[in-house]
Design an enzyme around this catalytic site. Sequence first.
Site, mmCIF file in Angstrom:
data_model
loop_
_atom_site.group_PDB
_atom_site.id
_atom_site.type_symbol
_atom_site.label_atom_id
_atom_site.label_comp_id
_atom_site.label_asym_id
_atom_site.label_seq_id
_atom_site.Cartn_x
_atom_site.Cartn_y
_atom_site.Cartn_z
ATOM 1 N N ARG A 125 0.832 -1.208 0.000
ATOM 2 C CA ARG A 125 0.000 0.000 0.000
ATOM 3 C C ARG A 125 0.862 1.251 0.000
ATOM 4 N NH1 ARG A 125 -4.544 1.392 4.662
ATOM 5 N NH2 ARG A 125 -5.115 3.485 3.913
ATOM 6 N N SER A 278 14.168 1.257 6.002
ATOM 7 C CA SER A 278 12.771 1.314 6.421
ATOM 8 C C SER A 278 12.087 -0.045 6.362
ATOM 9 C CB SER A 278 12.006 2.327 5.560
ATOM 10 O OG SER A 278 11.932 1.893 4.216
ATOM 11 N N ARG A 315 -5.929 -0.506 -4.550
ATOM 12 C CA ARG A 315 -4.995 0.471 -5.089
ATOM 13 C C ARG A 315 -4.074 -0.205 -6.094
ATOM 14 N NH1 ARG A 315 -4.066 4.534 -0.889
ATOM 15 N NH2 ARG A 315 -6.132 4.962 -1.716
ATOM 16 N N ARG A 342 16.462 0.969 -3.399
ATOM 17 C CA ARG A 342 17.624 1.010 -2.505
ATOM 18 C C ARG A 342 17.943 -0.402 -2.031
ATOM 19 N NH1 ARG A 342 18.315 5.003 2.701
ATOM 20 N NH2 ARG A 342 16.442 3.935 3.430
ATOM 21 N N GLU A 427 26.630 9.163 3.492
ATOM 22 C CA GLU A 427 26.120 9.098 4.860
ATOM 23 C C GLU A 427 27.109 8.475 5.843
ATOM 24 O OE1 GLU A 427 22.561 6.757 4.684
ATOM 25 O OE2 GLU A 427 23.532 5.088 3.677
ATOM 26 N N GLY A 452 22.767 12.055 3.734
ATOM 27 C CA GLY A 452 21.909 11.373 4.698
ATOM 28 C C GLY A 452 22.367 11.759 6.091
ATOM 29 N N PHE A 453 21.922 12.937 6.564
ATOM 30 C CA PHE A 453 22.501 13.486 7.791
ATOM 31 C C PHE A 453 22.184 12.642 9.017
ATOM 32 C CE2 PHE A 453 18.294 15.356 7.532
ATOM 33 C CZ PHE A 453 17.839 15.350 8.837
ATOM 34 N N LEU A 454 21.174 11.764 8.942
ATOM 35 C CA LEU A 454 20.852 10.930 10.099
ATOM 36 C C LEU A 454 21.913 9.848 10.298
ATOM 37 C CD1 LEU A 454 16.998 10.636 9.528
ATOM 38 C CD2 LEU A 454 18.182 12.085 11.193
ATOM 39 N N ASP A 455 22.095 8.993 9.286
ATOM 40 C CA ASP A 455 23.156 7.997 9.386
ATOM 41 C C ASP A 455 24.518 8.671 9.542
ATOM 42 O OD1 ASP A 455 22.865 5.099 9.401
ATOM 43 O OD2 ASP A 455 21.637 5.361 7.617
ATOM 44 N N PRO A 536 8.444 12.862 3.926
ATOM 45 C CA PRO A 536 7.950 11.649 4.572
ATOM 46 C C PRO A 536 6.606 11.131 4.082
ATOM 47 C CG PRO A 536 7.502 13.539 5.959
ATOM 48 C CD PRO A 536 8.255 14.059 4.767
ATOM 49 N N ASP A 626 13.564 5.396 11.578
ATOM 50 C CA ASP A 626 14.019 4.192 10.903
ATOM 51 C C ASP A 626 15.357 3.805 11.528
ATOM 52 O OD1 ASP A 626 15.884 5.933 9.822
ATOM 53 O OD2 ASP A 626 15.201 5.732 7.757
#
Length: 719
Positions: A125, A278, A315, A342, A427, A452-455, A536, A626
């Site tokens: 979905r 994710s 859908r 990915r 990242e 990828g500033f998070l990783d 998001p 994530d």
Amino acid sequence: MNDYQTKSGLSVHSLLVDFVEQEALPGLSVSAEQFWSGFAAMVAEHAPTNVRLLARRDALQSQIDDWHRRYGPVANNPQGYEFFLRDIGYLVPEPADFTIETDGLDPEISTLCGPQLVVPVSNARYALNAANARWGSLYDALYGTDVISRDGALAPGKSYNAERGAAVVERAAQFLDANFPLASGSHRDVTGYHVVKQDDVRHLEVDTTAGRTGLRDPAAFVGYGGTEVKGELVLVHHGLHVVLVIDPASVIGGAHKAGLSDVMVEAALTTIQDCEDSVAAVDAADKVGVYRNWLGLMNGTLSDTFEKGGRSVTRKLNADRSYRDVNGAPLVLKGRSLLLVRNVGHLMTTDAVLWNGAPIGEGLMDAAVTVLCAMQDKVNSRTGAIYIVKPKMHGPEEVAFACAIFASVEAFLGLAPNTIKIGIMDEERRTSANLKAAIYEARARVFFINTGFLDRTGDEIHTSMEAGAVLRKDEIKSERWISSYEDRNVLIGLACGLSGRAQIGKGMWARPDDMAAMMSSKSGHPNAGANTAWVPSPTAATLHALHYHEIDVFEAQRRRHNQPLPSLTDLFSMPVQAPFSLSREEITRELENNAQGILGYVVRWVQQGVGCSKVPDINNVGLMEDRATCRISSQAVANWLRHGLVSRDEVTATFERMAAVVDGQNAGDPLYRPMAENFQSIAFNAALDLALHGADQPSGYTEPLLHAARRKVKARDGL
């Protein structure tokens, strides 16, 4: 071993064998023998290199740890630190100036700029919603979010609020005035739209309360469909299309003087269908589910039926949108995002395939199978390109390794060289520090770099684990090394010729319910010269698309092209916490916030296999979580534990206390199993282990502990 079949010397799980041979291969010129023999040869060639590269990561990290134990934080000797990194090979010689050579890219990658979605491909979905987010209703996006104030008379309410609707129409008129101005007057005063034919060419005329006029730039009108009474008008600006929907019979159109019932904007030009951060895919069954959805997206057959509003909804992928252009010829606009996939990184292994009795690198399997599925493409790339985003690569050597894997896949599947394009996720710090060299290794197939500033933050904390106590998370965001990292990515990308050829991307907006703040701040990404940035949700994509009308990205890139590059000293400048600079209350609050985020994410990952969640933080603000966000929190706690700001007992007690908070936040989920009732539960201990043992995890990654815990739950529950 009864679940396995022997294929060219590999032991392959029967679920994967059946998927490849019965679903992915039919209709292709590739035989089962060709696939398995080629796959086996690829594994034999590249598996040893994979092991060597992971060992190289560990060796470098050990040397960096020793340096910090001897000299302390980088600030004590920045020049010595850089010399040391060159000496051990962490920093490599920079190549001479060059321009990337990638060809055969779709315009969504090379010449168009707009939002990018990232979605777990394991959820059909969500995958379909994201693929269909190429177009979004501006009216719906404004009405349903806090971009329009929700206070007083503008509160949404349970039924349609006409006053709020009027505010939406006014805001949409402001957007049209800014980007499709009339020759005179305002879109808020339009009373009628007319497609007028003159000398065999159609143009748009507009009635206003002051008389008839047209667009200030007549070329912005490019197409039309339907009738004069009920139809659609196609406009274009900065390469992005906007469709004015005319329907006086609708509730919204009936209240508009010209019958304008909606403004549809071209939104998510590209979507990353994610097999990695994710997604919670830990075994053959999970991986086959991931691959099956990717295949369905490629051949156009994926659908999902679910209950919504008390009725069953099915859908599927949207069709293209058909119009007539100004000459009356067919005009077809793509109805879906260009889909990228990915793959996982180089770290994890999978027992879906065994080589010499041992699990193979999961990235090897992802490359072979996702490309095989993409060969069934009937609805995606118009150039025949296959787009793979490759995450968590450490430096140019690992980028070169990914390219070698893709070359092997192309060879055994009979694809032309460089059919597979690579997206480099900048990242990990060793990639950031050597970005030009990393791009050079992929110069013939790179289509994308991003920050990828998070990783990247998680890796920064882990790499500098022994330097000292890290700052609080909110303080890290404003540090010089972050701005240096973001600027270097864009400027190096421009210097390597990505402008007009490939994407330069920016990271995620993590607060999906806070769209007003996103609209206030995320214009910084295109203004910085980024062709795309992560959002998001489809709604966020619709809203963020407005920024790409507001800002000419290619003009921003021209402005930035010759700006000075921030130094490596800036890049390595993350400070440490001064001793005793935080009160016990501040330490406790930060620890609780990290523990709550880890628990809230991990419990759903482990219990239910949900790889990406909107998790309320300690202030009940919903944040997209994530494995990258979990990596930051777990590394932050592990760092404070290492440097004595918190004790093991304090961490454990905090996790136990916050488990009750997370239980309360999930009380409405019938599938949820409370943690505060059982501190021996698999989920609780997985979360706690990420903090207590975070410093010992490879590069600070969360996958090894999460995968092990999820497999225990699946075994316990017979899943």
